[in-house]
Design a protein around this motif. Structure first.
Motif, PDB file in Angstrom:
ATOM      1  N   GLY A 152      37.115 -20.705 -34.778  1.00  0.00           N
ATOM      2  CA  GLY A 152      37.869 -19.780 -35.430  1.00  0.00           C
ATOM      3  C   GLY A 152      38.046 -20.227 -36.842  1.00  0.00           C
ATOM      4  O   GLY A 152      39.076 -20.182 -37.485  1.00  0.00           O
ATOM      5  N   GLN A 153      37.264 -20.893 -37.600  1.00  0.00           N
ATOM      6  CA  GLN A 153      36.984 -21.205 -38.971  1.00  0.00           C
ATOM      7  C   GLN A 153      36.839 -20.236 -39.887  1.00  0.00           C
ATOM      8  O   GLN A 153      35.474 -19.932 -39.606  1.00  0.00           O
ATOM      9  CB  GLN A 153      36.264 -22.647 -39.181  1.00  0.00           C
ATOM     10  CG  GLN A 153      36.828 -23.714 -38.435  1.00  0.00           C
ATOM     11  CD  GLN A 153      38.015 -24.244 -39.244  1.00  0.00           C
ATOM     12  OE1 GLN A 153      38.491 -23.857 -40.285  1.00  0.00           O
ATOM     13  NE2 GLN A 153      38.470 -25.505 -39.118  1.00  0.00           N
ATOM     14  N   PRO A 154      37.241 -19.537 -40.564  1.00  0.00           N
ATOM     15  CA  PRO A 154      36.825 -18.533 -41.468  1.00  0.00           C
ATOM     16  C   PRO A 154      36.030 -18.767 -42.525  1.00  0.00           C
ATOM     17  O   PRO A 154      36.285 -19.996 -43.221  1.00  0.00           O
ATOM     18  CB  PRO A 154      38.210 -17.780 -42.105  1.00  0.00           C
ATOM     19  CG  PRO A 154      39.195 -18.939 -42.060  1.00  0.00           C
ATOM     20  CD  PRO A 154      38.876 -20.010 -40.934  1.00  0.00           C
ATOM     21  N   PHE A 155      34.902 -18.311 -42.683  1.00  0.00           N
ATOM     22  CA  PHE A 155      33.904 -18.798 -43.687  1.00  0.00           C
ATOM     23  C   PHE A 155      33.218 -17.563 -44.439  1.00  0.00           C
ATOM     24  O   PHE A 155      32.801 -16.464 -43.720  1.00  0.00           O
ATOM     25  CB  PHE A 155      33.056 -19.916 -43.282  1.00  0.00           C
ATOM     26  CG  PHE A 155      31.939 -19.535 -42.121  1.00  0.00           C
ATOM     27  CD1 PHE A 155      30.546 -19.196 -42.349  1.00  0.00           C
ATOM     28  CD2 PHE A 155      32.542 -19.272 -40.903  1.00  0.00           C
ATOM     29  CE1 PHE A 155      29.783 -18.910 -41.303  1.00  0.00           C
ATOM     30  CE2 PHE A 155      31.663 -18.864 -39.936  1.00  0.00           C
ATOM     31  CZ  PHE A 155      30.080 -18.739 -40.064  1.00  0.00           C
ATOM     32  N   HIS A 156      32.414 -17.747 -45.314  1.00  0.00           N
ATOM     33  CA  HIS A 156      31.392 -16.707 -46.079  1.00  0.00           C
ATOM     34  C   HIS A 156      30.173 -16.648 -45.118  1.00  0.00           C
ATOM     35  O   HIS A 156      29.716 -17.603 -45.283  1.00  0.00           O
ATOM     36  CB  HIS A 156      31.390 -16.831 -47.490  1.00  0.00           C
ATOM     37  CG  HIS A 156      32.507 -16.718 -48.228  1.00  0.00           C
ATOM     38  ND1 HIS A 156      32.989 -15.459 -48.713  1.00  0.00           N
ATOM     39  CD2 HIS A 156      33.592 -17.537 -48.699  1.00  0.00           C
ATOM     40  CE1 HIS A 156      34.298 -15.616 -49.213  1.00  0.00           C
ATOM     41  NE2 HIS A 156      34.492 -16.993 -49.276  1.00  0.00           N
ATOM     42  N   GLU A 157      29.929 -15.722 -44.469  1.00  0.00           N
ATOM     43  CA  GLU A 157      28.626 -15.624 -43.613  1.00  0.00           C
ATOM     44  C   GLU A 157      27.635 -15.104 -44.344  1.00  0.00           C
ATOM     45  O   GLU A 157      26.358 -15.248 -43.922  1.00  0.00           O
ATOM     46  CB  GLU A 157      28.881 -14.986 -42.586  1.00  0.00           C
ATOM     47  CG  GLU A 157      30.340 -15.348 -41.398  1.00  0.00           C
ATOM     48  CD  GLU A 157      30.337 -15.043 -40.027  1.00  0.00           C
ATOM     49  OE1 GLU A 157      29.092 -14.607 -39.455  1.00  0.00           O
ATOM     50  OE2 GLU A 157      31.657 -14.860 -39.690  1.00  0.00           O
ATOM     51  N   ASP A 158      27.750 -14.464 -45.471  1.00  0.00           N
ATOM     52  CA  ASP A 158      26.688 -13.633 -46.071  1.00  0.00           C
ATOM     53  C   ASP A 158      25.851 -14.628 -47.016  1.00  0.00           C
ATOM     54  O   ASP A 158      24.660 -14.162 -47.399  1.00  0.00           O
ATOM     55  CB  ASP A 158      27.181 -12.559 -46.895  1.00  0.00           C
ATOM     56  CG  ASP A 158      28.207 -13.091 -47.907  1.00  0.00           C
ATOM     57  OD1 ASP A 158      29.073 -14.146 -47.862  1.00  0.00           O
ATOM     58  OD2 ASP A 158      28.351 -12.447 -48.887  1.00  0.00           O
ATOM     59  N   PHE A 159      26.109 -15.903 -47.233  1.00  0.00           N
ATOM     60  CA  PHE A 159      25.284 -16.835 -47.846  1.00  0.00           C
ATOM     61  C   PHE A 159      25.699 -18.207 -47.435  1.00  0.00           C
ATOM     62  O   PHE A 159      26.742 -18.589 -46.825  1.00  0.00           O
ATOM     63  CB  PHE A 159      25.458 -16.779 -49.198  1.00  0.00           C
ATOM     64  CG  PHE A 159      26.802 -17.284 -49.790  1.00  0.00           C
ATOM     65  CD1 PHE A 159      26.908 -18.519 -50.470  1.00  0.00           C
ATOM     66  CD2 PHE A 159      27.706 -16.348 -49.920  1.00  0.00           C
ATOM     67  CE1 PHE A 159      28.136 -18.929 -50.555  1.00  0.00           C
ATOM     68  CE2 PHE A 159      29.186 -16.836 -50.314  1.00  0.00           C
ATOM     69  CZ  PHE A 159      29.415 -18.142 -50.798  1.00  0.00           C
ATOM     70  N   PHE A 160      24.598 -19.259 -47.665  1.00  0.00           N
ATOM     71  CA  PHE A 160      24.838 -20.514 -47.425  1.00  0.00           C
ATOM     72  C   PHE A 160      23.895 -21.589 -48.370  1.00  0.00           C
ATOM     73  O   PHE A 160      23.189 -20.936 -49.029  1.00  0.00           O
ATOM     74  CB  PHE A 160      24.344 -21.035 -46.004  1.00  0.00           C
ATOM     75  CG  PHE A 160      23.140 -20.903 -45.549  1.00  0.00           C
ATOM     76  CD1 PHE A 160      22.183 -21.893 -45.714  1.00  0.00           C
ATOM     77  CD2 PHE A 160      22.626 -19.849 -44.962  1.00  0.00           C
ATOM     78  CE1 PHE A 160      20.998 -22.023 -45.344  1.00  0.00           C
ATOM     79  CE2 PHE A 160      21.269 -19.788 -44.530  1.00  0.00           C
ATOM     80  CZ  PHE A 160      20.640 -20.982 -44.624  1.00  0.00           C
ATOM     81  N   TYR A 161      24.486 -22.660 -48.706  1.00  0.00           N
ATOM     82  CA  TYR A 161      23.457 -23.490 -49.642  1.00  0.00           C
ATOM     83  C   TYR A 161      22.794 -24.715 -48.736  1.00  0.00           C
ATOM     84  O   TYR A 161      23.216 -25.096 -47.809  1.00  0.00           O
ATOM     85  CB  TYR A 161      24.462 -24.156 -50.454  1.00  0.00           C
ATOM     86  CG  TYR A 161      24.844 -23.340 -51.720  1.00  0.00           C
ATOM     87  CD1 TYR A 161      23.949 -23.588 -52.862  1.00  0.00           C
ATOM     88  CD2 TYR A 161      25.971 -22.632 -51.737  1.00  0.00           C
ATOM     89  CE1 TYR A 161      24.456 -22.715 -54.237  1.00  0.00           C
ATOM     90  CE2 TYR A 161      26.510 -21.954 -52.762  1.00  0.00           C
ATOM     91  CZ  TYR A 161      25.648 -21.763 -54.173  1.00  0.00           C
ATOM     92  OH  TYR A 161      25.944 -21.215 -55.107  1.00  0.00           O
TER      93      TYR A 161
END
Length: 183
Positions: A152-161
Motif C-alpha cells: 500500500g505504498q503510493p509511488f509514481h508508477e509512470d517512471f523509474f530511475y
C-alpha cells in the motif's frame, strides 16, 4: 584526465548525493530522503536503453573532462542515473554534480547537456548486485513496484530511475539500484 578516468573506471572514493533513511530498511527495499541537488544531464532519443546509456555517459564524461564554460575538470561522482519511462524511447542520463560545484556548476558547452536541480524527494530504492542490463533493471523495477503495491505504498508508477555505482571494469561486489519516487 588520468585522475578522473581512473576514478571513473575504478569507482574510487566518489561523491554521491546526500540522503537519509526515513524508515527501517525492509529486506527488499528502503525508503530514502534525498536532499535537493544539482545534476548534469543529457537526453538521448530514439535509441535502445543500452545505447542511450553509452552515448549519454560519454557526453557527460566530456563535460566533466572540461567541455564546459570554465574548461574545468570535475571529479566523477556516483551514481550514474537513467530516467526510464516504460514504453518510451527517450532516456535522461545524469551525473551528480560534486558538492564543491553545487552552488555554481560550470555550464555545459554541448547544447545537448544541461544542469538540472532535483528537488528533495522521498525515493523507494531496491538494490541488487551483478552486471545490470536493461532487462535486469526492468525486472528489479517490476519487483519493487509489486512490493510497493502489495504494501500500500503510493509511488509514481509512470517512471523509474536506474542507478549504477560501478565502472564496467569492476567485477565483484557490484552495486546497482532502481528508484521509484514516493507520492
Amino acid at each position: 584526465m588520468i585522475k578522473s578516468f581512473k576514478q571513473t573506471f575504478l569507482s574510487l572514493d566518489l561523491q554521491s548525493p546526500r540522503w537519509s533513511s526515513t524508515e527501517a530498511a525492509a529486506k527488499d527495499y528502503e525508503l530514502r530522503q534525498y536532499e535537493t541537488a544539482k545534476w548534469v544531464s543529457t537526453v538521448i532519443r530514439g535509441e535502445t536503453q543500452k545505447e542511450a546509456m553509452r552515448q549519454g555517459f560519454w557526453k557527460l564524461f566530456h563535460y566533466i573532462q572540461g567541455k564546459n564554460d570554465k574548461e574545468m575538470k570535475i571529479d566523477m561522482t556516483v551514481p550514474v542515473t537513467c530516467l526510464i519511462k516504460p514504453g518510451g524511447t527517450d532516456f535522461k542520463v545524469s551525473f551528480f554534480v560534486p558538492f564543491e560545484h553545487q552552488d555554481s556548476p560550470p555550464q555545459p558547452t554541448d547544447t545537448d547537456v544541461f544542469i538540472e536541480e532535483r528537488k528533495a524527494a522521498a525515493i523507494f530504492v531496491r538494490s541488487f548486485g551483478g552486471f545490470a542490463s536493461p532487462e535486469k533493471y526492468a525486472e528489479e523495477a517490476q519487483v519493487l513496484a509489486r512490493i510497493l503495491r502489495s504494501r500500500g505504498q503510493p509511488f509514481h508508477e509512470d517512471f523509474f530511475y536506474t542507478a549504477g555505482y560501478d565502472s564496467p571494469f569492476k567485477l565483484f561486489n557490484r552495486h546497482n539500484e532502481v528508484w521509484y519516487f514516493k507520492k
